[in-house]
Enzyme design. Structure first.
Site, PDB file in Angstrom:
ATOM      1  N   HIS A   1       5.389   4.186   1.571  1.00 27.78           N
ATOM      2  CA  HIS A   1       5.236   3.569   0.249  1.00 27.78           C
ATOM      3  C   HIS A   1       4.141   2.515   0.288  1.00 27.78           C
ATOM      4  CE1 HIS A   1       8.206   1.226   2.559  1.00 27.78           C
ATOM      5  NE2 HIS A   1       7.631   0.177   2.010  1.00 27.78           N
TER       6      HIS A   1
ATOM      7  N   CYS B   1      13.506 -24.388   7.693  1.00 26.09           N
ATOM      8  CA  CYS B   1      13.767 -25.827   7.674  1.00 26.09           C
ATOM      9  C   CYS B   1      12.426 -26.550   7.685  1.00 26.09           C
ATOM     10  CB  CYS B   1      14.626 -26.238   8.869  1.00 26.09           C
ATOM     11  SG  CYS B   1      13.830 -26.007  10.482  1.00 26.09           S
TER      12      CYS B   1
END
Length: 676
Positions: free
Chosen positions: A65, A177
């Protein structure tokens, strides 16, 4: 999938022997149908996507794809191979091949096709019907959903595997983080462990400081739910649109991963999904939102957003701090403390002289340090206004350096430039102007306004405040210095790498991020690093001397905590704090305060902003510095042991390796040791 596939796009006797030939054969049908305008250009896009990651799925499925400029409308072509074609799946070649083509920019269409197809491919009746169908028109109708596979299409009980009979719930997750080091990977491992315990497939994309590898779109499409555990914006968040989503801070991923998995399963059962508009990327578009708005929850207040904006800037600044600081420290270690007076290595460099190499390291470090304030400002603005905020943010940060406003000026410049861009984006403009807005108009106006404010209005007052703070730090002696060291030690150990910890660390690095830092600034840096090493080292020592107070998982975490603590990675204590916060965190804070106070009292100085035990040779008064760290570690260890002795024994102290399932055991298992 009503308009995606027709009988002309189906080949039930695909003769290609390789995946490239299979893609060409199916793409030729798309060209004949008028859905692809340039065969070779489209195939190049397919090949480029295939080179990133194989598109084979277990069960004999291949899903090549791509998005391409050469595609006129979303299209799906299907081919069935008698001999099988290798698409890289672990279980062997694929006999069912689906070529998906989406126009460039049609991310939602591309994801919708993948998602719908991937879910149907998990139905053994659907794949069985495709393998048995002899009419291309009927196969196209089956793929479009116009015919439901009958019971005869499904394998008999003797053919159906256990996995097909009971498909697991699938979750994709993203963890990140501010520094992209420990929290990111601890949350990932906690989610994966909790998924295994619950019989759920969890695949995690860790958006760490070393970059990240995007999850394959086919994996995202096949997922039943999404978990975001993050403290900085999730990159390319729109990939996950249309899925039941749980969006939390990274600490929740570490502390309660099982609850997050249960929550996303409940949302999936209720049919709740996140619309594409909620994840829309880009600036200025309807419903687009800034990176922070796309990464947080809708109920987040301004204070929460402000914290995330600032953490966005800090997360990008920290690598410059570490690299530049260590290079400068190495330069001083090799060439002595007069290396800052050395001439430029451009004009004078002798390959055989250690002094020349020392000067080279020092000057590279200075160049890296010169980026700190612009990077801080630029990525604060990015957190507020996405990419359009980068140019005025960097310009404002550079002006802050020019007027000697330092880090305070960088913070102000980032917030101002982000706010200016957000204001400009709200102005309604003619459609003919929209194409040049992000490239010309927004950078021009926002940079001019930010530069004016920083040069003429607020730059000088901030520079005055910066000088006053520097003078205050330089005058710190005696009791005041010790008290400041204790306060910084408390902050470093309060949330073990969280926002309060980062405030203390940024305060310290701001002091040494100049060409000639004061002695007080280097003492503060030393106290901050020493205190940050205490919690993991103390927990490692506690699990060694009183192992019976900890369960098996915590004892294993203790082994990793030795390395993490010695490396100044405070997050190494998080698994222990997550399991027993009321005992571990106060104990860690007490030890951190002791170490910070003693380090300041001993006058230990540090020019490097990171490095842990490995930069001790670069520390002023290194022996007393180690004494300060040892005192804090012993303090924390003793307090933890005393407090834990007052409660019942650890779960497996009596239950053994059979693993009694108590609340403590569960909480301890949420964060396993990771390599950072």
């Amino acid at each position: 999938m009503s308009e995606l596939i027709t009988a002309e796009l189906v080949d039930l006797d695909l003769s290609a022997e390789t995946k490239s030939l299979a893609a060409r054969s199916l793409a030729e049908r798309m060209v004949a149908a008028g859905r692809v305008t340039d065969l070779d250009g489209f195939l190049a896009d397919v090949a480029a996507r295939e080179a990133l990651m194989p598109t084979g799925l277990d069960g004999g499925i291949g899903i090549p794809h791509c998005r391409s400029l050469h595609v006129t409308e979303p299209t799906l072509a299907f081919g069935r191979s008698a001999r099988g074609i290798d698409f890289g799946a672990a279980d062997g070649p694929a006999d069912l091949v689906f070529l998906i083509a989406a126009p460039a920019g049609a991310d939602d269409d591309h994801l919708a096709i993948l998602s719908s197809l991937a879910r149907r491919l998990s139905d053994s009746g659907f794949t069985g019907a495709l393998r048995a169908e002899g009419d291309p028109a009927a196969a196209a109708g089956l793929i479009r959903g116009e015919r439901i596979p009958s019971a005869a299409d499904r394998p008999g009980p003797e053919e159906e595997t256990a996995e097909e009979a009971d498909e697991p719930f699938r979750i994709v997750a993203v963890t990140s983080c501010p520094t992209g080091i420990a929290h990111t990977y601890m949350a990932a491992e906690a989610l994966e462990n909790a998924g295994r315990a619950a019989g759920v497939e969890v695949v995690v994309e860790t958006q760490g400081s070393a970059g990240f590898t995007r999850l394959d779109p086919a994996v995202i499409a096949a997922a039943d739910g999404v978990i975001f555990a993050h403290d900085v914006p999730v990159r390319d968040k729109d990939r996950f649109a249309g899925k039941p989503t749980v969006d939390v801070r990274v600490a929740a991923g570490i502390n309660r991963p099982g609850e997050l998995i249960d929550e996303v399963r409940r949302k999936a059962a209720r049919g709740e999904t996140t619309p594409a508009a909620a994840h829309a990327a880009g600036a200025g578009g309807a419903g687009a939102g800034t990176p922070v708005e796309r990464s947080g929850e809708r109920g987040d207040g301004y204070g929460t957003k402000l914290r995330t904006w600032l953490m966005s800037g800090v997360s990008y600044m920290v690598p410059f701090v570490a690299a530049g600081g260590l290079l400068i420290a190495l330069g001083f270690a090799i060439g002595g403390y007069r290396i800052d007076k050395a001439p430029s290595v451009v004009d004078h460099f002798v390959w055989t002289q250690a002094g020349s190499w020392a000067a080279l390291l020092f000057q590279i470090g200075q160049v890296a340090f010169a980026f700190l304030v612009p990077v801080l400002a630029g990525y604060i603005a990015y957190g507020m206004a996405d990419r359009p905020g980068l140019v005025p943010g960097f310009v404002g940060g550079s002006v802050a350096l020019t007027v000697d406003a330092g880090f305070l000026g960088g913070l102000a410049a980032g917030l101002i430039s982000g706010g200016v861009v957000m204001a400009v984006q709200r102005v309604r403009i003619p459609a003919v102007m929209r194409g040049i807005m992000p490239v010309v108009v927004i950078p021009l106006l926002s940079s001019a306004v930010t530069g004016f404010l920083m040069f003429v209005v607020i730059g000088k007052p901030i520079a005055t405040a910066q000088r006053a703070m520097t003078d205050w730090l330089s005058d710190l002696t005696g009791t005041n210095a010790v008290l400041l060291g204790a306060l910084l030690g408390l902050m470093m150990c309060f949330d073990l790498g969280g926002p309060v910890n980062k405030v203390a660390y940024t305060f310290a690095t701001a002091g040494i991020a100049v060409s000639d830092p004061s002695g007080s600034a280097m003492k503060i840096m030393g106290a901050v690093m020493a205190a940050g090493m205490v919690p993991p080292l103390a927990m490692a020592l506690a699990t060694t001397v009183r192992g019976r107070l900890f369960n098996r998982t915590e004892r294993e975490n203790g082994k990793a905590a030795w390395v993490l603590g010695l490396s100044f990675i405070t997050e190494g204590a998080i698994p222990f704090a997550a399991a027993d916060p009321l005992r571990v965190i106060p104990s860690a804070m007490a030890g951190g305060a002791v170490t910070g106070a003693l380090s300041m009292a001993f006058g230990a100085t540090l020019r490097a902003p990171h490095g842990g035990i490995f930069v001790v040779p670069l520390i002023g008064n290194p022996l007393l510095y180690l004494v300060a760290i040892a005192a804090g570690v012993v303090t924390t260890t003793a307090l933890v042991i005393v407090l834990k002795t007052l409660r019942r024994p650890a779960p497996d102290a009596t239950a053994g390796a059979s693993g009694a399932t108590t609340g403590q055991e569960d909480s301890a298992d949420v964060a396993q040791p990771v390599t950072v």
